[in-house]
Design an enzyme around this catalytic site. Structure first.
Site, PDB file in Angstrom:
ATOM      1  N   HIS A 103       0.835  -1.199   0.000  1.00 13.28           N
ATOM      2  CA  HIS A 103       0.000   0.000   0.000  1.00 13.28           C
ATOM      3  C   HIS A 103       0.864   1.241   0.000  1.00 13.28           C
ATOM      4  O   HIS A 103       2.010   1.217   0.462  1.00 13.28           O
ATOM      5  CB  HIS A 103      -0.935   0.023   1.218  1.00 13.28           C
ATOM      6  CG  HIS A 103      -0.235  -0.110   2.534  1.00 13.28           C
ATOM      7  ND1 HIS A 103       0.172  -1.325   3.040  1.00 13.28           N
ATOM      8  CD2 HIS A 103       0.151   0.821   3.440  1.00 13.28           C
ATOM      9  CE1 HIS A 103       0.762  -1.128   4.212  1.00 13.28           C
ATOM     10  NE2 HIS A 103       0.771   0.164   4.476  1.00 13.28           N
ATOM     11  N   HIS A 105       0.784   5.196   1.239  1.00 11.58           N
ATOM     12  CA  HIS A 105       0.122   6.251   2.009  1.00 11.58           C
ATOM     13  C   HIS A 105       0.182   7.539   1.206  1.00 11.58           C
ATOM     14  O   HIS A 105       1.241   7.905   0.680  1.00 11.58           O
ATOM     15  CB  HIS A 105       0.856   6.510   3.330  1.00 11.58           C
ATOM     16  CG  HIS A 105       0.848   5.367   4.288  1.00 11.58           C
ATOM     17  ND1 HIS A 105      -0.018   5.289   5.349  1.00 11.58           N
ATOM     18  CD2 HIS A 105       1.610   4.249   4.363  1.00 11.58           C
ATOM     19  CE1 HIS A 105       0.216   4.185   6.036  1.00 11.58           C
ATOM     20  NE2 HIS A 105       1.194   3.528   5.455  1.00 11.58           N
TER      21      HIS A 105
HETATM   22  P1  5GP Z   1       1.640   0.508   7.477  1.00  8.87           P
HETATM   23  O1  5GP Z   1       2.197   0.840   8.834  1.00  8.87           O
HETATM   24  O2  5GP Z   1       1.453  -0.985   7.292  1.00  8.87           O
HETATM   25  O3  5GP Z   1       2.405   1.139   6.348  1.00  8.87           O
HETATM   26  O4  5GP Z   1       0.234   1.201   7.426  1.00  8.87           O
HETATM   27  C1  5GP Z   1      -0.981   0.546   7.533  1.00  8.87           C
HETATM   28  C2  5GP Z   1      -2.059   1.596   7.620  1.00  8.87           C
HETATM   29  O5  5GP Z   1      -3.307   0.968   7.478  1.00  8.87           O
HETATM   30  C3  5GP Z   1      -2.076   2.343   8.948  1.00  8.87           C
HETATM   31  O6  5GP Z   1      -1.921   3.736   8.718  1.00  8.87           O
HETATM   32  C4  5GP Z   1      -3.440   2.014   9.549  1.00  8.87           C
HETATM   33  O7  5GP Z   1      -4.036   3.090  10.210  1.00  8.87           O
HETATM   34  C5  5GP Z   1      -4.235   1.588   8.315  1.00  8.87           C
HETATM   35  N1  5GP Z   1      -5.243   0.589   8.626  1.00  8.87           N
HETATM   36  C6  5GP Z   1      -5.082  -0.552   9.321  1.00  8.87           C
HETATM   37  N2  5GP Z   1      -6.237  -1.232   9.380  1.00  8.87           N
HETATM   38  C7  5GP Z   1      -7.153  -0.496   8.713  1.00  8.87           C
HETATM   39  C8  5GP Z   1      -8.551  -0.684   8.449  1.00  8.87           C
HETATM   40  O8  5GP Z   1      -9.193  -1.652   8.860  1.00  8.87           O
HETATM   41  N3  5GP Z   1      -9.168   0.280   7.723  1.00  8.87           N
HETATM   42  C9  5GP Z   1      -8.501   1.376   7.255  1.00  8.87           C
HETATM   43  N4  5GP Z   1      -9.185   2.269   6.537  1.00  8.87           N
HETATM   44  N5  5GP Z   1      -7.189   1.580   7.480  1.00  8.87           N
HETATM   45  C10 5GP Z   1      -6.531   0.656   8.212  1.00  8.87           C
END
Ligand code: 5GP
Ligand code: ZN
Length: 142
Positions: A103, A105
């Site tokens: 993903h 951001h």
């Molecule tokens: P990472 O730290 O893996 O790069 O970011 C994962 C992101 O996914 C985090 O910013 C977190 O807030 C978001 N996230 C995790 N679970 C969910 C969810 O169930 N729904 C949404 N909309 N975002 C999520």
């Protein structure tokens, strides 16, 4: 295309099994508001197919992701009146990746918003850049 991962939260969102605030969708890509926004409009954009890391995602799908990122970021930042944005892609837990579905951001940025203030730049010792470069070249197979 890899099958949906049963324990992956983003696969569940793509499949409609978990609700989200959908920002953008096309056959290859979904963007939705992050559940824990670091700024208003913070969005995650994912390929619908499950790949864990950037380097595991086929170029054709990555092209779809990248093609969507710019216009989606432009719309989001315009909507929240942000003059700037960061695109972040964490790969691996040491890099901060919590959700193991690739993903990106999209983080709208404003003046003095206090985000990401640390960038601990350093300098290479003499000769070290050449050593690192040689090792990288040995591993490069594209
Ligand atoms: P990472 O730290 O893996 O790069 O970011 C994962 C992101 O996914 C985090 O910013 C977190 O807030 C978001 N996230 C995790 N679970 C969910 C969810 O169930 N729904 C949404 N909309 N975002 C999520
Ligand atoms: Zn997934």
């Amino acid at each position: 295309m890899p099958t949906e991962q049963t324990n992956c939260i983003f696969c569940k969102i793509v499949a409609g099994q978990i609700p989200c605030y959908k920002v953008f969708e096309n056959p290859a890509v979904l963007a939705f508001l992050d559940i824990g926004p670091v700024s208003e409009g913070h969005t995650v954009l994912v390929p619908k197919a499950h790949y864990e890391r950037l380097d595991q995602c086929p170029p054709a799908i990555l092209a779809e992701v990248i093609a969507a990122l710019g216009p989606v970021a432009k719309a989001i930042t315009a909507a929240v009146s942000a003059p700037a944005y960061n695109i972040l892609c964490n790969n691996g837990s040491q890099a901060g990746q919590v959700v193991k579905h690739l993903h990106f951001h999209i983080v709208p940025r404003k003046d003095n918003d206090g985000l990401f203030t640390q960038w601990p730049a350093s300098k290479y010792a003499p000769g070290r850049a050449e050593e690192i470069l040689q090792k990288i070249k040995e591993k490069m197979n594209i």
